[in-house]
Design an enzyme around this catalytic site. Structure first.
Site, PDB file in Angstrom:
ATOM      1  N   ARG A 112       0.819  -1.217   0.000  1.00  0.00           N
ATOM      2  CA  ARG A 112       0.000   0.000   0.000  1.00  0.00           C
ATOM      3  C   ARG A 112       0.854   1.269   0.000  1.00  0.00           C
ATOM      4  O   ARG A 112       0.419   2.308   0.502  1.00  0.00           O
ATOM      5  CB  ARG A 112      -0.965   0.022   1.196  1.00  0.00           C
ATOM      6  CG  ARG A 112      -2.038  -1.050   1.116  1.00  0.00           C
ATOM      7  CD  ARG A 112      -3.036  -0.897   2.252  1.00  0.00           C
ATOM      8  NE  ARG A 112      -3.976  -2.020   2.263  1.00  0.00           N
ATOM      9  CZ  ARG A 112      -4.621  -2.444   3.344  1.00  0.00           C
ATOM     10  NH1 ARG A 112      -4.430  -1.854   4.502  1.00  0.00           N
ATOM     11  NH2 ARG A 112      -5.433  -3.468   3.278  1.00  0.00           N
ATOM     12  N   ASP A 168      -6.699  -2.462  -7.501  1.00  0.00           N
ATOM     13  CA  ASP A 168      -7.364  -3.116  -6.375  1.00  0.00           C
ATOM     14  C   ASP A 168      -7.636  -4.563  -6.769  1.00  0.00           C
ATOM     15  O   ASP A 168      -7.916  -4.845  -7.944  1.00  0.00           O
ATOM     16  CB  ASP A 168      -8.678  -2.413  -6.028  1.00  0.00           C
ATOM     17  CG  ASP A 168      -9.262  -2.926  -4.721  1.00  0.00           C
ATOM     18  OD1 ASP A 168     -10.038  -3.907  -4.780  1.00  0.00           O
ATOM     19  OD2 ASP A 168      -8.941  -2.379  -3.662  1.00  0.00           O
ATOM     20  N   TYR A 174     -14.994 -11.952  -0.433  1.00  0.00           N
ATOM     21  CA  TYR A 174     -15.703 -10.711  -0.763  1.00  0.00           C
ATOM     22  C   TYR A 174     -16.966 -11.000  -1.569  1.00  0.00           C
ATOM     23  O   TYR A 174     -18.013 -10.382  -1.349  1.00  0.00           O
ATOM     24  CB  TYR A 174     -14.781  -9.765  -1.530  1.00  0.00           C
ATOM     25  CG  TYR A 174     -13.747  -9.094  -0.671  1.00  0.00           C
ATOM     26  CD1 TYR A 174     -14.070  -7.989   0.112  1.00  0.00           C
ATOM     27  CD2 TYR A 174     -12.440  -9.568  -0.627  1.00  0.00           C
ATOM     28  CE1 TYR A 174     -13.119  -7.370   0.914  1.00  0.00           C
ATOM     29  CE2 TYR A 174     -11.480  -8.958   0.164  1.00  0.00           C
ATOM     30  CZ  TYR A 174     -11.827  -7.856   0.938  1.00  0.00           C
ATOM     31  OH  TYR A 174     -10.876  -7.259   1.731  1.00  0.00           O
TER      32      TYR A 174
END
Length: 339
Positions: free
Chosen positions: A23, A72, A147
């Site tokens: 990140r 992402d 997810y």
């Protein structure tokens, strides 16, 4: 080009220990916030020129030895046909969770060059600009599946584990489809110019070792086996995965990413003749300069017997980390490891 990172991945001798941070292109940098203030997160992910700019920021500002593509892990799930939204404070949302065969049948295995063309264009543009290696990435199938099944982030993973234990065939079919899509996606990234590829298994640590062996690891192995012909370093990072290290070494990865929950020397003994990446606690970046340098020195010393070592955090840099603290860490790694 500064290829220190690639040499460390291959276990070759380096003049110093290379560093990048998960990140590293993101919310802790004011320069990123300035760009992000004008677009939504998904708009940013799909704008190659802006992705190039934010990918370059930590390399130019902090002196990182590798760049990681700004994107992402869930853009591939959207390309598979799962409508994706990002909400401030809630993170990613899939309003149509995958919990039955009909929902699974609606997912497709996309042509990565077409469905995620913006990712490939970003990679091509970055290769023209960068003087350090570029890391491409994807989410590992288990993490992506959570997810899709949960409909977003979760703390207990009730729906995921319910499917695993009560409808295992459905779960494995979903994993098969994600795996095939991920293989095509990462192959496209390699063709576009990515010089290393990392699989992020952010939620692997919620699994017991026996369940990791059954429900997650075989799909990671299949992905890395399919990528062998590209002859670029492959990195596997299982967050909260210290209890899974004995299994992760069979993933097919060249580099094993380590979180901060294990002593790096102990991890190296388990990993054997593979490079390691890690493993400073991200919050250790808040230490006073002298204490941070000492912590980094101790970690470098602990990694001295590694087949290869890439310095990194044990997870992503926190959004409220002062950038100057990250710069202290980069400089300390370079200075102390070159002695």
């Amino acid at each position: 080009m500064n290829d220190t990172f690639l040499k460390a991945c291959r276990g070759e001798k380096t003049d110093y220990t290379p560093i990048w941070m998960m990140r590293q292109a993101g919310r802790y940098l004011p320069e990123y916030q300035k760009i992000r203030g004008n677009v939504t997160f998904l708009e940013l992910c799909k704008s190659p020129d802006l992705c190039v700019e934010v990918t370059l920021q930590p390399v130019d500002l902090l002196g990182m030895d590798a760049a990681i593509l700004f994107s992402d892990i869930l853009v591939l799930m959207e390309a598979m046909g799962a409508p994706l939204e990002f909400h401030e404070g809630r993170g990613p949302i899939f309003k149509e969770p995958i919990r039955n065969q009909a929902a699974l049948d609606a997912l497709m295995i996309p042509d990565a060059d077409e469905a995620t063309a913006f990712v490939m264009e970003t990679i091509r543009l970055l290769r023209r600009e960068l003087k350090v290696p570029l890391i491409g990435f994807a989410g590992a199938p288990f993490t992506c599946a959570t997810y899709l099944i949960e409909g977003g982030s979760s703390k207990v993973f009730w729906e995921t584990k319910k499917m695993m234990f009560t409808e295992p065939l459905l779960f494995h079919r979903l994993m098969d489809k994600i795996t095939e899509s991920t293989i095509l996606y990462l192959k496209a990234q390699a063709r576009a110019g990515a010089q290393a590829l990392q699989l992020f298994d952010s939620w692997a640590g919620v699994l017991a070792p026996c369940d990791f062996s059954n429900f997650a690891l075989p799909y990671v192995q299949k992905i890395f086996a399919a990528l062998q012909g590209y002859e670029i370093p492959l990195i596997y990072f299982a967050n909260n995965g210290a209890t899974l290290l004995d299994l992760s070494v069979s993933s097919g990865a060249d580099v094993i990413g380590l979180d901060w929950r294990i002593n790096i020397g102990e991890a190296i003994k388990k990993v054997g003749k593979r490079a390691v990446q890690g493993n400073l606690d991200p919050f250790a970046l808040l230490l006073p300069k002298d204490q941070l340098r000492q912590r980094i020195g101790d970690l470098l010393d602990g990694a001295k017997n590694a087949h290869g070592h890439i310095f990194n955090l044990g997870h992503g840099i926190h959004q409220f980390t002062p950038p100057e603290q990250a710069k202290i860490a980069v400089d300390a790694v370079h200075e102390l490891s070159s002695r």
